[in-house]
Design a protein around this motif. Structure first.
Motif, PDB file in Angstrom:
ATOM      1  N   TYR A  88      44.881   8.840  51.740  1.00 48.85           N
ATOM      2  CA  TYR A  88      44.652  10.256  52.954  1.00 48.85           C
ATOM      3  C   TYR A  88      43.187  10.949  53.129  1.00 48.85           C
ATOM      4  CZ  TYR A  88      49.539  11.711  51.532  1.00 48.85           C
ATOM      5  OH  TYR A  88      50.685  11.043  50.891  1.00 48.85           O
ATOM      6  N   ARG A  90      45.300  11.248  56.454  1.00 45.36           N
ATOM      7  CA  ARG A  90      46.152   9.688  57.314  1.00 45.36           C
ATOM      8  C   ARG A  90      46.937  10.032  59.126  1.00 45.36           C
ATOM      9  NH1 ARG A  90      50.317   7.066  52.869  1.00 45.36           N
ATOM     10  NH2 ARG A  90      51.809   8.817  53.277  1.00 45.36           N
ATOM     11  N   GLN A 182      36.234   5.977  56.220  1.00 50.43           N
ATOM     12  CA  GLN A 182      37.415   4.652  56.644  1.00 50.43           C
ATOM     13  C   GLN A 182      37.022   3.256  56.213  1.00 50.43           C
ATOM     14  OE1 GLN A 182      40.209   6.089  58.249  1.00 50.43           O
ATOM     15  NE2 GLN A 182      39.849   5.457  60.381  1.00 50.43           N
ATOM     16  N   ARG A 185      37.713   3.624  52.388  1.00 48.73           N
ATOM     17  CA  ARG A 185      39.548   3.823  51.980  1.00 48.73           C
ATOM     18  C   ARG A 185      40.175   2.116  52.505  1.00 48.73           C
ATOM     19  NH1 ARG A 185      42.448   7.197  56.133  1.00 48.73           N
ATOM     20  NH2 ARG A 185      44.502   6.317  54.557  1.00 48.73           N
ATOM     21  N   TYR A 215      49.712   3.845  58.616  1.00 51.47           N
ATOM     22  CA  TYR A 215      49.338   5.080  57.558  1.00 51.47           C
ATOM     23  C   TYR A 215      47.411   4.496  56.946  1.00 51.47           C
ATOM     24  CZ  TYR A 215      53.248   6.808  57.292  1.00 51.47           C
ATOM     25  OH  TYR A 215      54.883   7.876  57.283  1.00 51.47           O
ATOM     26  N   LYS A 216      47.218   2.895  57.418  1.00 47.62           N
ATOM     27  CA  LYS A 216      46.008   2.471  57.429  1.00 47.62           C
ATOM     28  C   LYS A 216      44.687   2.517  58.376  1.00 47.62           C
ATOM     29  CE  LYS A 216      46.660  -1.312  59.887  1.00 47.62           C
ATOM     30  NZ  LYS A 216      47.622  -0.949  60.767  1.00 47.62           N
ATOM     31  N   PRO A 217      44.297   3.248  57.202  1.00 47.70           N
ATOM     32  CA  PRO A 217      42.761   2.990  58.483  1.00 47.70           C
ATOM     33  C   PRO A 217      42.172   2.233  59.268  1.00 47.70           C
ATOM     34  CG  PRO A 217      42.055   3.405  55.815  1.00 47.70           C
ATOM     35  CD  PRO A 217      43.316   2.404  56.321  1.00 47.70           C
TER      36      PRO A 217
END
Length: 366
Positions: A88, A90, A182, A185, A215-217
């Motif tokens: 998160y 996200r 970002q 992460r 859900y991913k950067p």
């Protein structure tokens, strides 16, 4: 590195000395969950090889007191608490975002519920707030309140506190520290997946990122991997015409041990089906959702590892309170002294499975 060396490396790093439950999950970084019990759930089958004296359902029983969270990565599972910073903030998928927008009033009611109550079973929230029936994404009937609890979990507002007969009971999410950038992460997620599945082909690595969806950067993951290779974090090498990636600080972490292991269909050693076929020369398929007439291995076939070779599969079931194990082989069974040693190791593994399940008697092998 040769294919034989890569195979031995993959097996050796998958099974370090068994440890305690928290350390095992920290070593993995992520533990895939699955609800099917055949004869136990995937998370328990994975942990029994990695946790000393582990028994089926130990994770669920101890979960409320563990520094472990349930959440989504490329699929659903368990994380060490310290990885929450990678998850998160996200984006939500369009499906979940639309659901939240369409039920804004219900969202406010559910959040207000947690001001008065520390935990929320979906049944209790439905009784207090209502919400009506609705079809969920899996084709089953769920109430709007149940879906809102799941949506708020995916949004990071709620966490799974425990399970009640398998049903998720929710609580407010713990406060998180400062958000990572970002890139930080993304790099953390790359490290997590490489550590979990190494040696992983570059193609499978990119596919795993694709599975994470929104859900991913939003970064260029291939460029990040290339940068991490240049920085010396990862080693990347072509092995038998396939480009593989693994942590650069690992060479031969542990020796391959003798004996037989029955693995979960989602064990990190098994999960990447393309790598499975490349390393062991035959196609393993998870057939729980395959029509009975089309199954070749069985409903919940457990890959059967012998030293550094996955030589076949086993279907385990409980009949009349006793464990039954039926095996199949991808190639010819060992012969002579090798057959006696294999059969002895398989009996030992069957006994370990029996103890893990808490069943009486001795397992029946077929």
């Amino acid at each position: 590195m040769t294919l034989d060396e890569l195979r031995r490396y993959a097996v050796a790093r998958a099974f370090a000395e068994p440890t305690d439950l928290v350390t095992a999950i920290q070593r993995l970084g992520y533990l895939q969950a699955d609800p099917i019990r055949a004869p136990a759930r995937a998370q328990d089958l994975i942990l029994r090889h990695r946790v000393e004296n582990y028994r089926a359902d130990d994770l669920e029983k101890r979960f409320p007191d563990l520094p472990v969270v349930e959440d989504m990565l490329h699929n659903y599972g368990f994380f060490p608490d310290e990885h929450r910073a990678l998850l998160y903030p996200r984006m939500m998928s369009a499906r979940w975002r639309d659901f939240i927008d369409e039920h804004a009033a219900l969202r406010r009611k559910v959040l207000r519920h947690f001001i008065e109550y520390e935990e929320a079973h979906p049944r209790d929230v439905e009784r207090r707030l209502g919400g009506g029936a609705r079809i969920n994404g899996w084709g089953g009937a769920s109430t709007a309140t149940t879906l809102m609890l799941e949506a708020l979990h995916r949004e990071g507002r709620l966490r799974v506190a425990r399970r009640d007969a398998g049903i998720r009971v929710y609580a407010p999410a713990h406060a998180r520290g400062p958000a990572l950038s970002q890139l930080a992460r993304a790099d953390g997620i790359i490290r997590l997946i490489v550590n979990l599945y190494a040696p992983i082909s570059q193609r499978s690595l990119m596919r795993t990122f694709y599975m994470m969806g929104v859900y991913k950067p939003d970064v260029d993951y291939l460029k990040r991997v290339e940068l991490m290779v240049k920085r010396g974090e990862f080693r990347r090498e072509m092995v038998d015409a396939v480009m593989y990636v693994w942590p650069a600080n690992e060479t031969n972490p542990h020796a391959v041990t003798d004996g037989v292991r029955l693995l979960a269909p989602f064990d990190p050693l098994v999960w990447d089906r393309a790598r499975f076929e490349h390393l062991w020369g035959w196609a393993y398929r998870f057939e729980a959702y395959t029509p009975l007439a089309k199954r070749k291995l069985g409903y919940y076939a457990l890959p059967m590892l012998c030293r550094d070779r996955i030589v076949g599969w086993a279907n385990a079931s409980i009949e009349d309170g006793r464990l039954k194990i039926q095996t199949g082989h991808a190639a010819a069974k060992p012969r002579g002294p090798g057959l006696a040693a294999f059969n002895s190791s398989l009996k030992d593994e069957a006994e370990r499975v029996r103890l893990f399940l808490g069943l009486p008697g001795r397992a029946r092998l077929y």
